[in-house]
Design an enzyme around this catalytic site. Structure first.
Site, mmCIF file in Angstrom:
data_model
loop_
_atom_site.group_PDB
_atom_site.id
_atom_site.type_symbol
_atom_site.label_atom_id
_atom_site.label_comp_id
_atom_site.label_asym_id
_atom_site.label_seq_id
_atom_site.Cartn_x
_atom_site.Cartn_y
_atom_site.Cartn_z
ATOM 1 N N ARG A 253 0.854 -1.184 0.000
ATOM 2 C CA ARG A 253 0.000 0.000 0.000
ATOM 3 C C ARG A 253 0.895 1.241 0.000
ATOM 4 N NH1 ARG A 253 -2.230 -3.615 3.764
ATOM 5 N NH2 ARG A 253 -4.380 -4.260 3.297
ATOM 6 N N LYS A 280 -2.354 -2.050 8.205
ATOM 7 C CA LYS A 280 -3.773 -1.733 8.266
ATOM 8 C C LYS A 280 -4.525 -2.757 9.109
ATOM 9 C CE LYS A 280 -7.755 -0.888 5.231
ATOM 10 N NZ LYS A 280 -8.217 -0.816 3.829
ATOM 11 N N HIS A 343 -3.554 2.334 -5.386
ATOM 12 C CA HIS A 343 -4.184 1.071 -4.996
ATOM 13 C C HIS A 343 -4.466 0.179 -6.194
ATOM 14 C CE1 HIS A 343 -5.625 -1.014 -1.490
ATOM 15 N NE2 HIS A 343 -6.741 -1.365 -2.104
ATOM 16 N N ARG A 346 -2.097 -2.794 -6.668
ATOM 17 C CA ARG A 346 -2.370 -4.003 -5.878
ATOM 18 C C ARG A 346 -3.450 -4.840 -6.572
ATOM 19 N NH1 ARG A 346 -1.381 -4.431 -0.528
ATOM 20 N NH2 ARG A 346 -3.563 -4.804 0.059
ATOM 21 N N HIS A 369 -3.804 -9.184 3.398
ATOM 22 C CA HIS A 369 -5.232 -9.164 3.650
ATOM 23 C C HIS A 369 -5.543 -9.870 4.958
ATOM 24 C CE1 HIS A 369 -6.551 -8.325 -0.770
ATOM 25 N NE2 HIS A 369 -6.200 -7.238 -0.111
ATOM 26 N N TYR A 379 0.824 -14.658 14.432
ATOM 27 C CA TYR A 379 2.028 -15.496 14.486
ATOM 28 C C TYR A 379 2.363 -16.123 13.137
ATOM 29 C CZ TYR A 379 1.482 -15.200 19.543
ATOM 30 O OH TYR A 379 1.370 -14.732 20.838
#
Length: 407
Positions: A253, A280, A343, A346, A369, A379
């Site tokens: 991004r 994000k 954007h 992406r 995402h 993790y």
């Protein structure tokens, strides 16, 4: 107190003494001569059985005739059951409120007390909105007197300004909606602090319709060609050009590129590790570096290696000054991609990699995402790292192949 009918000649001849003394004019109006030489008019009166007195000002600023006129005004108030001292306090309070309860004054207080936790960028947008659209209409107006018509005028002016400044590229709807939120926030703060009674923005809540969100899209073949062939010719700074190449090669991004720090870049392992607080979706994100991205970052290290940020603001004296949120989109417009956003790259990567049958898990992980299991996601940032490393190299090669897509 001496009793005499005063005259200007008499008053001018009065000299100060060691102690204060008074001379009566008529109808309980008297002048007070103080040891300092000051001569002050006072009026003695009785209100509801209690004797009081009040100052009417200092001579000669208040002349004898003016003092007598003021005395008559106070007697008229008393005849109507109005306490002249309390009435004067109320008049002063109202006058003060008219200067301290203006929209601009309340807005400054609102920003200080209610927007202190907001980002500098957001506060800057608030300041710009006030300067350009809001204050010219209601800045000097008492906040309690702002009407729905005032708010409507602000919205109309905002739309007209944005359309004009953008040469018709933007409708101004988003800016108008944001300005309505800003005005409403200030007025609701005034209501909470008992300086206003109603929120006029509610009446115009449906005047401006929220613009349809333009979701990211994949670039056309022509746009891909222009992106890859025109970016090397970009005439701006090398830092912005390099940030543009990282945008093409990495699927990051724009905000992640702007916030990227050298301490996260590991040239030896060819990895960039973004901490939780930057992402994000609040998770660690690991980016394998392709050969092309590695070369760009090495070049950029020669430029900004002594800064905190990989791509610091061009004119900032601070090592922590980020590129403006609009910088990369402005760069795209400069190279002829005015209908493309950061954007969209992406979306392009996602579309093309899915078409080439790369695993969904690899693509989604590289796009950072959301993982439905948030505990697992925190993790699982290195999952499929080997496969993603190869995919990112393949993707960088695909980007470079755009140079020959259009002949």
């Amino acid at each position: 107190m001496a009793t005499t009918k005063l005259s200007d000649v008499k008053i001018k001849s009065l000299k100060p003494k060691d102690k204060l003394y008074r001379l009566l004019d008529s109808d309980r109006l008297y002048i007070e001569i103080r040891p300092t030489g000051a001569k002050v008019w006072r009026f003695k009166f009785v209100f509801q059985g209690k004797e009081s007195s009040m100052s009417l000002g200092e001579y000669p600023s208040i002349s004898l005739a003016e003092a007598r006129s003021l005395k008559d005004q106070m007697r008229a108030k008393l005849a109507k059951g109005i306490h002249p001292v309390e009435d004067r306090k109320n008049i002063k309070a109202q006058a003060l409120a008219e200067t301290t309860n203006t929209f601009d004054t309340i807005a400054a207080e609102f920003k200080l007390k209610r927007m202190c936790s907001k980002s500098e960028t957001y506060q800057g947008k608030f300041d710009i909105a006030l300067e350009k659209d809001i204050s010219p209409v209601i800045g000097k107006k008492n906040v309690n007197e702002v009407t729905a018509a005032d708010v409507l005028k602000i919205l109309d002016n905002t739309v007209d300004r944005v359309v004009k400044e953008s040469n018709g590229r933007f409708t101004g709807a988003s800016a108008a909606l944001e300005n309505r939120r800003f005005v409403g926030g200030v007025i609701r703060y005034a209501i909470a602090t008992l300086r206003a009674e109603n929120d006029p923005t509610y009446a115009v809540r449906d005047v401006i319709k929220r613009p349809r969100v333009n979701h990211a899209r994949a670039l056309t073949k022509e746009e891909r060609y222009k992106a890859r062939t025109s970016l090397p010719k970009y005439n701006g700074t090398q830092t912005v050009k390099n940030a543009g190449f990282i945008l093409l090669y990495t699927m990051l991004r724009a905000v992640e590129i702007r916030k990227m720090q050298w301490s996260w870049v590991d040239f030896e392992s060819k990895l960039i590790t973004f901490p939780i607080e930057v992402m994000k979706k609040a998770r660690i994100h690991v980016l394998p570096i392709s050969d092309q991205a590695y070369k760009v970052l090495r070049q950029q290290h020669e430029i900004s290696g002594d800064s905190i940020l990989v791509f610091p603001a061009i004119f900032s004296k601070k090592s922590s000054g980020m590129l403006s949120p609009s910088t990369l989109n402005s760069m795209l417009e400069y190279i002829g991609l005015k209908d493309v956003t950061t954007h969209d790259f992406r979306a392009t990567a996602s579309t093309l990699l899915y078409e080439k049958d790369y695993e969904e898990a690899w693509i989604e992980k590289q796009l950072a995402h959301a993982e439905s299991n948030k505990t697992k996601a925190s993790y699982d940032h290195s999952k499929h790292l080997k496969q993603r490393r190869k995919m990112m190299q393949d993707w960088a090669d695909i980007v470079d192949s755009w140079k020959t897509e259009v002949k």
